[in-house]
Design an enzyme around this catalytic site. Structure first.
Site, PDB file in Angstrom:
ATOM      1  N   ASP A 463       1.003  -1.340   0.077  1.00 21.79           N
ATOM      2  CA  ASP A 463       0.005   0.053   0.024  1.00 21.79           C
ATOM      3  C   ASP A 463       0.920   1.300   0.026  1.00 21.79           C
ATOM      4  OD1 ASP A 463      -2.192   1.251   0.094  1.00 21.79           O
ATOM      5  OD2 ASP A 463      -3.150   0.506   1.801  1.00 21.79           O
ATOM      6  N   ASP A 533     -10.920   2.083  -3.414  1.00 25.39           N
ATOM      7  CA  ASP A 533     -11.570   1.697  -2.003  1.00 25.39           C
ATOM      8  C   ASP A 533     -12.906   1.674  -1.967  1.00 25.39           C
ATOM      9  OD1 ASP A 533      -9.092   1.096  -0.863  1.00 25.39           O
ATOM     10  OD2 ASP A 533      -9.067   3.272   0.215  1.00 25.39           O
TER      11      ASP A 533
END
Ligand code: DGJ
Length: 711
Positions: A463, A533
């Site tokens: 990430d 997301d």
């Protein structure tokens, strides 16, 4: 197909190079003006002589236009021309102009990938430039990059170095397509008439990101569609600051330059050093936006995604991020793992929260040791349990970042980008580690190597959750501070490359607060991308459409989740699964709250997905109907063997009864017979493409997945 590169000596001082792919040609020459200039890019022409430059029948310059912008393959800055330059340098004596002469050319490779290298040399200074053209004939693509070498004894300062300039033929108008968006709304397609002047696609925040993706498409007019019309397109293989400049001048000369952004950039090229630009991939097709995407997808599948795993089907993933967030424990992960395993999940991933004092996003980032409150006996018991359940184990990391509240920051406050006498800006309560610094690179490499060496880990979700600010590198070698924009990205690539070499069985996913860092640069080091997301399947139809303009479905990861937190909408399991199945399938829902009926239905979807995943991951994608145009959208995938096709149809809402249509399929073999699931009599490919697949749906957020088998 012959060797794709032809060299034609037209006169003793002029040379023409013709780069031919299956359907296109790209030609440029070293001409009497002593310039390396493009003469053609488009549909392949009949005879080599068709590519010869012809004398103009009029003077398009008029009296007062003076120097016209040229069609140079690699425009350099400094003389009487004003294009966006690919190269701007400063020599030690203060001269800020390059002047390149042609020296020689060489070809290597074969019909699959043929390479042409053009050697250029500054007329006075020891500056050597190599232009590299890789011709991917089957994919109708040319991959360009440049190398600049300092053959002298004094440093040369590079102020701007782009990878390539692409020149398009004169047309009356062009439409520019680009991809921009925001967190939770990535990859929105933007299509505008190309105005005169410069359009700038750029990123100046350290990495590629939501707001701009390094991809462009230029269509010859507004009638170009998914299925037909001339499209020139390109993508930059770089994950750091970049710019792509699309310029249209008053003479209808349209050209595109792109590469590493020159904003706040300097590179000191020492004696004997060579600077290599990232690749800039360019292509042309007559087959509209759809064919442009498929050419990129095939190229990515066959040449970009990591070679060792390129043909391996991607596993079905479970990840509990939306359920547990930072509150991970052996117990809740085990519970989720048991339910996931029963459904047929193959890879269980533990997300953020497993290390340091990481109980929320304010602390712990950088401390990559297992949190013993949450996992008293380390990771091994959970990994063993996951393996026992028949799944592989994956884990989340964010190696380039640190929370100020962490042992790492307390020990190395100088390891973050910062300026003296200036406050530090936080983003998600974190700072960016200076990955340009070799000590930081070594730190990341070591902890990742330990993590992978000491645990049975199959998958890393890498990430990266904030942009760069205060980009100071205090202890940079003299004069090299502004190289950080490139060195950071190269550092990440290098770490990933080394980890892949040492741990070849591990799969990687690039994630950046959703679908941030997604591009053809990092694609060479990771198997997949977390697309967004935002797991709202209706929104994802739009994100998916934009994502697939440039990126192969093989790399696109999406989860089935519960009620979507962003829009607050709920969807049927069908709609959620059908959406998530168009690429690599994942589950991110709270399975402990699902009814047995839902768990069973999900298991059936996963079984179905495993049957069709070769088609959904490796197949050719046809975007049949856009969600931007009508409430009914549809995507078709054809298995590489052509033996199977899958059509996913989504209706956002009907009005006044059924939404019915005949969905005209694409890419089928006209003479072949296809049995549509549930039909007694097969139809020919021609019938399915001409008459179309009859569809009638009503309601809100309903979907169908239709399988076709070739007989
Ligand atoms: C952002 C990612 O996009 C999410 O999927 C999740 O991994 C969080 N980071 C964790 O902090």
């Amino acid at each position: 197909m012959n060797f794709p590169i032809q060299i034609v000596e037209t006169t003793p001082t002029e040379t023409l190079w013709i780069l031919e792919t299956y359907n296109t040609a790209y030609a440029f020459s070293w001409n009497q003006q002593q310039r390396l200039e493009n003469v053609y890019w488009g549909t392949k022409l009949r005879y080599p002589t068709d590519y010869l430059p012809q004398t103009l029948m009029y003077d398009p310059l008029g009296n007062w236009n003076f120097a016209r912008n040229t069609y140079e393959e690699f425009p350099v800055w400094g003389d009487y021309k004003f294009n966006e330059p690919c190269l701007k340098v400063r020599f030690r004596d203060g001269v800020r102009a390059a002047l390149l002469d042609y020296v020689s050319a060489e070809t290597t490779g074969d019909e699959t990938v043929a390479t042409l290298t053009i050697h250029l040399q500054d007329r006075h200074y020891p500056l050597n430039v190599r232009l590299i053209y890789e011709v991917f004939a089957k994919h109708d693509l040319i991959v360009r990059r440049a190398e600049v070498e300092n053959r002298g004894s004094e440093p040369i300062e590079i102020e701007q170095i782009l990878s390539a300039a692409w020149h398009l033929p004169q047309r009356d108008s062009y439409q520019l397509t680009s991809l921009s968006g925001k967190w939770g709304g990535e990859f929105q397609i933007q299509r505008v008439d190309l105005p005169r002047g410069k359009q700038l696609l750029e990123r100046r925040r350290g990495s590629t990101g939501f707001d701009s993706n390094p991809y462009f498409a230029l269509a010859a007019d507004s009638t170009v569609s998914e299925t037909s019309g001339e499209v020139w397109f390109g993508a930059l293989a770089f994950s750091g600051n970049y710019k792509i400049v699309i310029e249209r001048d008053a003479f209808e000369h349209v050209y595109v330059t792109g590469g590493i952004h020159d904003f706040d950039f300097r590179w000191q090229l020492e004696a004997g050093e060579t600077f290599q630009t990232p690749a800039f991939i360019g292509g042309f097709t007559n087959g509209g936006y759809g064919e442009a995407s498929r050419l990129l997808h095939q190229y990515e599948n066959e040449h970009v995604v990591p070679r060792a795993t390129a043909t391996q089907p991607r596993p079905v993933v479970y990840n509990s991020w939306y359920v547990t967030e930072f509150d991970v424990s052996f117990e809740n992960q085990e519970k989720a793992a048991e339910l996931a395993a029963k459904m047929g999940v193959e890879l269980f991933v533990m997300d953020d929260g497993w290390f340091g004092q990481r109980n929320n996003d304010r602390a712990g980032l950088g401390d990559w040791t297992v949190n013993r409150d949450k996992f008293p006996n380390g990771l091994a018991p959970l990994i063993n349990r996951v393996n026992e359940l028949g799944m592989e184990f994956g884990i989340w990391v964010e190696p380039e970042m640190v929370n100020p509240d962490s042992d790492l920051y307390r020990a190395h406050p100088d390891w973050v980008y910062h300026f003296a006498n200036r406050p530090l800006s936080l983003g998600r309560n974190q700072l960016v580690l200076n990955v340009s610094n070799p000590d930081v690179q070594q730190f990341i490499l070591n902890f990742m190597d330990d993590l992978l060496g000491n645990n049975k880990i199959k998958f890393i979700k890498w990430d990266m959750n904030r942009h760069f600010s205060e980009p100071g590198w205090a202890d940079a070698p003299q004069g090299r501070e502004r190289e950080l924009w490139v060195r950071h990205t190269r550092g990440v690539y290098d770490i990933l490359r080394q980890l892949r070499e040492k741990h070849p069985h591990v799969l990687f996913e690039s994630c950046s607060g959703g679908g941030g860092r997604i591009d053809l640069g990092i694609m060479a080091y990771v198997e997949q991308f977390w697309m967004s997301d935002n797991t709202d399947p209706y929104d994802d139809l739009f994100i998916q459409e934009g994502f697939t303009l440039a990126h192969t479905p093989l790399t696109r990861m999406m989860w089935v989740t519960d009620t979507n937190w962003l829009n607050g909408r709920s969807y049927s399991l069908d709609f959620r699964f059908h959406l998530a199945m168009m690429g690599v399938l994942g589950i991110g829902a709270d399975l402990t709250k699902w009814s047995q009926a839902d768990l069973d239905q999900a298991a059936a979807f996963i079984t179905l997905y495993k049957e069709i995943r070769q088609t959904m991951q490796f197949g050719a994608l046809y975007r049949l109907r856009s969600p931007r145009e009508t409430p009914l959208s549809a995507f078709q995938f054809i298995h590489p063997s052509q033996q199977e096709a899958v059509v996913a149809v989504f209706l956002s809402q009907s009005q006044f009864g059924y939404f019915s249509t005949n969905l005209r399929l694409e890419g089928l073999e006209p003479d072949a017979l296809y049995r549509v699931e549930g039909w007694d009599v097969p139809w020919s490919g021609q019938a399915l493409m001409q008459r179309g697949l009859p569809i009638a749906l009503k309601g809100a957020f309903v979907s169908r997945l239709i399988r076709l088998a070739r007989e």
